[in-house]
Design a protein around this motif. Structure first.
Motif, mmCIF file in Angstrom:
data_model
loop_
_atom_site.group_PDB
_atom_site.id
_atom_site.type_symbol
_atom_site.label_atom_id
_atom_site.label_comp_id
_atom_site.label_asym_id
_atom_site.label_seq_id
_atom_site.Cartn_x
_atom_site.Cartn_y
_atom_site.Cartn_z
ATOM 1 N N ASP A 1 -35.325 8.120 -43.607
ATOM 2 C CA ASP A 1 -36.132 7.878 -44.803
ATOM 3 C C ASP A 1 -35.465 8.545 -46.000
ATOM 4 O OD1 ASP A 1 -38.087 7.535 -46.723
ATOM 5 O OD2 ASP A 1 -39.745 8.123 -45.433
ATOM 6 N N GLY A 2 -35.122 7.721 -47.018
ATOM 7 C CA GLY A 2 -34.578 8.269 -48.251
ATOM 8 C C GLY A 2 -33.222 8.921 -48.095
ATOM 9 N N LEU A 3 -32.348 8.328 -47.277
ATOM 10 C CA LEU A 3 -31.032 8.907 -47.002
ATOM 11 C C LEU A 3 -29.914 8.025 -47.551
ATOM 12 C CD1 LEU A 3 -31.454 10.052 -43.271
ATOM 13 C CD2 LEU A 3 -31.638 11.450 -45.341
ATOM 14 N N GLU A 4 -28.817 8.674 -47.910
ATOM 15 C CA GLU A 4 -27.615 7.949 -48.315
ATOM 16 C C GLU A 4 -26.533 8.179 -47.266
ATOM 17 O OE1 GLU A 4 -24.725 7.184 -52.141
ATOM 18 O OE2 GLU A 4 -25.797 9.096 -52.018
ATOM 19 N N PHE A 5 -26.087 7.084 -46.670
ATOM 20 C CA PHE A 5 -24.992 7.107 -45.712
ATOM 21 C C PHE A 5 -23.738 6.706 -46.491
ATOM 22 C CE2 PHE A 5 -28.865 6.415 -43.446
ATOM 23 C CZ PHE A 5 -28.720 6.931 -42.164
ATOM 24 N N ALA A 6 -22.919 7.665 -46.853
ATOM 25 C CA ALA A 6 -21.754 7.401 -47.694
ATOM 26 C C ALA A 6 -20.475 7.452 -46.861
ATOM 27 C CB ALA A 6 -21.679 8.421 -48.830
ATOM 28 N N GLU A 7 -19.798 6.304 -46.764
ATOM 29 C CA GLU A 7 -18.529 6.200 -46.040
ATOM 30 C C GLU A 7 -18.651 6.711 -44.608
ATOM 31 O OE1 GLU A 7 -16.015 4.688 -47.498
ATOM 32 O OE2 GLU A 7 -17.014 4.573 -49.445
ATOM 33 N N ALA A 8 -19.803 6.548 -44.007
ATOM 34 C CA ALA A 8 -20.021 7.032 -42.642
ATOM 35 C C ALA A 8 -19.433 6.044 -41.637
ATOM 36 C CB ALA A 8 -21.509 7.237 -42.383
ATOM 37 N N ASP A 9 -18.765 6.577 -40.615
ATOM 38 C CA ASP A 9 -18.254 5.747 -39.530
ATOM 39 C C ASP A 9 -19.311 5.725 -38.428
ATOM 40 O OD1 ASP A 9 -16.941 4.413 -37.529
ATOM 41 O OD2 ASP A 9 -15.102 5.604 -37.629
ATOM 42 N N LEU A 10 -20.022 4.621 -38.351
ATOM 43 C CA LEU A 10 -21.109 4.484 -37.377
ATOM 44 C C LEU A 10 -20.690 3.599 -36.204
ATOM 45 C CD1 LEU A 10 -24.035 3.919 -39.932
ATOM 46 C CD2 LEU A 10 -23.250 6.084 -38.935
ATOM 47 N N SER A 11 -19.404 3.446 -36.010
ATOM 48 C CA SER A 11 -18.881 2.574 -34.961
ATOM 49 C C SER A 11 -19.402 2.982 -33.587
ATOM 50 C CB SER A 11 -17.350 2.624 -34.944
ATOM 51 O OG SER A 11 -16.816 2.165 -36.163
ATOM 52 N N THR B 1 -20.890 -2.720 -49.412
ATOM 53 C CA THR B 1 -19.555 -2.811 -48.801
ATOM 54 C C THR B 1 -19.534 -2.381 -47.339
ATOM 55 O OG1 THR B 1 -18.864 -0.610 -49.623
ATOM 56 C CG2 THR B 1 -18.381 -2.531 -51.021
ATOM 57 N N PRO B 2 -20.473 -2.866 -46.522
ATOM 58 C CA PRO B 2 -20.362 -2.575 -45.088
ATOM 59 C C PRO B 2 -19.199 -3.358 -44.502
ATOM 60 C CG PRO B 2 -22.084 -4.188 -45.453
ATOM 61 C CD PRO B 2 -21.606 -3.752 -46.817
ATOM 62 N N ARG B 3 -18.562 -2.814 -43.494
ATOM 63 C CA ARG B 3 -17.467 -3.524 -42.856
ATOM 64 C C ARG B 3 -17.495 -3.236 -41.357
ATOM 65 N NH1 ARG B 3 -15.674 0.994 -45.505
ATOM 66 N NH2 ARG B 3 -14.197 2.388 -44.440
ATOM 67 N N GLY B 4 -17.162 -4.257 -40.597
ATOM 68 C CA GLY B 4 -17.169 -4.062 -39.157
ATOM 69 C C GLY B 4 -17.139 -5.382 -38.408
ATOM 70 N N VAL B 5 -16.863 -5.266 -37.126
ATOM 71 C CA VAL B 5 -16.811 -6.417 -36.227
ATOM 72 C C VAL B 5 -17.795 -6.166 -35.091
ATOM 73 C CG1 VAL B 5 -15.371 -7.742 -34.630
ATOM 74 C CG2 VAL B 5 -14.402 -6.898 -36.791
ATOM 75 N N VAL C 1 -18.721 1.970 -41.832
ATOM 76 C CA VAL C 1 -18.023 1.195 -40.811
ATOM 77 C C VAL C 1 -19.003 0.929 -39.679
ATOM 78 C CG1 VAL C 1 -16.068 1.110 -39.232
ATOM 79 C CG2 VAL C 1 -15.839 2.291 -41.427
ATOM 80 N N LEU C 2 -19.150 -0.365 -39.340
ATOM 81 C CA LEU C 2 -20.175 -0.767 -38.379
ATOM 82 C C LEU C 2 -19.580 -1.510 -37.193
ATOM 83 C CD1 LEU C 2 -22.848 -2.061 -40.943
ATOM 84 C CD2 LEU C 2 -22.749 0.199 -39.866
ATOM 85 N N ASP C 3 -18.380 -1.143 -36.773
ATOM 86 C CA ASP C 3 -17.744 -1.799 -35.630
ATOM 87 C C ASP C 3 -18.560 -1.527 -34.368
ATOM 88 O OD1 ASP C 3 -15.448 -2.990 -36.837
ATOM 89 O OD2 ASP C 3 -14.518 -1.017 -36.957
ATOM 90 N N GLY C 4 -19.129 -2.596 -33.814
ATOM 91 C CA GLY C 4 -19.870 -2.452 -32.569
ATOM 92 C C GLY C 4 -21.131 -1.619 -32.678
ATOM 93 N N THR C 5 -21.610 -1.364 -33.879
ATOM 94 C CA THR C 5 -22.828 -0.568 -34.058
ATOM 95 C C THR C 5 -24.027 -1.342 -33.525
ATOM 96 O OG1 THR C 5 -21.862 0.427 -36.030
ATOM 97 C CG2 THR C 5 -24.226 0.703 -35.719
ATOM 98 N N ARG C 6 -24.859 -0.663 -32.740
ATOM 99 C CA ARG C 6 -26.002 -1.317 -32.114
ATOM 100 C C ARG C 6 -27.265 -0.990 -32.912
ATOM 101 N NH1 ARG C 6 -22.532 0.424 -28.448
ATOM 102 N NH2 ARG C 6 -23.496 2.478 -28.175
#
Length: 235
Positions: free
Chosen positions: A49-59, A95-99, A77-82
């Protein structure tokens, strides 16, 4: 949720579009001051709640069933993020990015997705309401059996999106490329395709009832429509 301000009449319809087609209601987001995300990884059924995820790698992280409220994900980065069954509410993904990001059966409500670079995103069975996807390129987006209401695709490139069995209501395509789209079994209501700069339907031409296209688009689609009807055109 203190500090969140929504404009009067936020999300209200902006009146009929050309030829009386109802326009999609867009989100009107004004995020409160955000706290930086502290890391540590996403958790299933987490509450953010009310958070900023800045350039976080969430792969490869698992945020299945999590709730994101008044959040900004910027450059993540959202590579394979569930994120299956996740709820993204009043939030911005910039600018999310991922496969292979998994958003199956997720809920996105009052969300902006900006300049995405995504491939193979799984969003089958998802619910999108008052969502704007602006800029960027998304390849092989799986929206099979999803429900889209008041969704705008603007200035983006969609390569082989799969809308098979999906329900689309008040969906607009504005200055975007729609290439190799599959509409097999889809149900369209007040879907405005006239703003698509490229319209290529790979399957489900018979499901275009409920959509509006331009005269030029009709001419472009004429050979495929004739083939769909088994109509021979000679001379």
């Amino acid at each position: 949720m203190a500090g969140r301000a929504r404009g009067a009449g936020a999300g209200a319809a902006r009146g009929p579009g050309r030829a009386g087609v109802p326009r999609a209601r867009r989100p009107e987001l004004r995020l409160p001051p955000l706290e930086p995300y502290g890391g540590g990884g996403l958790e299933p059924d987490g509450d953010y709640d009310g958070l900023e995820f800045a350039e976080a790698d969430l792969s490869e992280q698992d945020g299945g069933g999590a709730r994101f409220l008044d959040c900004a994900l910027r450059g993540c980065v959202l590579d394979g993020t569930r994120l299956r069954y996740a709820r993204l509410l009043d939030s911005v993904l910039s600018t999310p990015r991922g496969v292979g990001t998994d958003l199956a059966e997720a809920t996105l409500r009052d969300v902006e997705v900006l300049d995405a670079r995504l491939g193979g995103t799984q969003a089958h069975g998802a619910v999108l309401e008052r969502v704007v996807v602006r800029g960027g390129k998304i390849d092989y987006l799986n929206l099979r059996k999803a429900k889209l209401r008041d969704v705008v695709f603007e200035g983006c490139v969609l390569v082989e999106p799969d809308f098979g069995g999906a329900r689309l209501e008040r969906v607009e395509f504005v200055d975007c490329v729609l290439r190799g789209a599959d509409l097999t079994g889809a149900t369209l209501t007040d879907v405005d395709l006239r703003g698509a700069t490229e319209l290529d339907i790979a399957g489900g031409l018979d499901r275009l009832s409920g959509a509006v296209i331009s005269t030029g688009q009709l001419l472009d689609l004429a050979p495929a429509l004739a083939a769909q009807l088994g109509l021979r055109v000679e001379g």
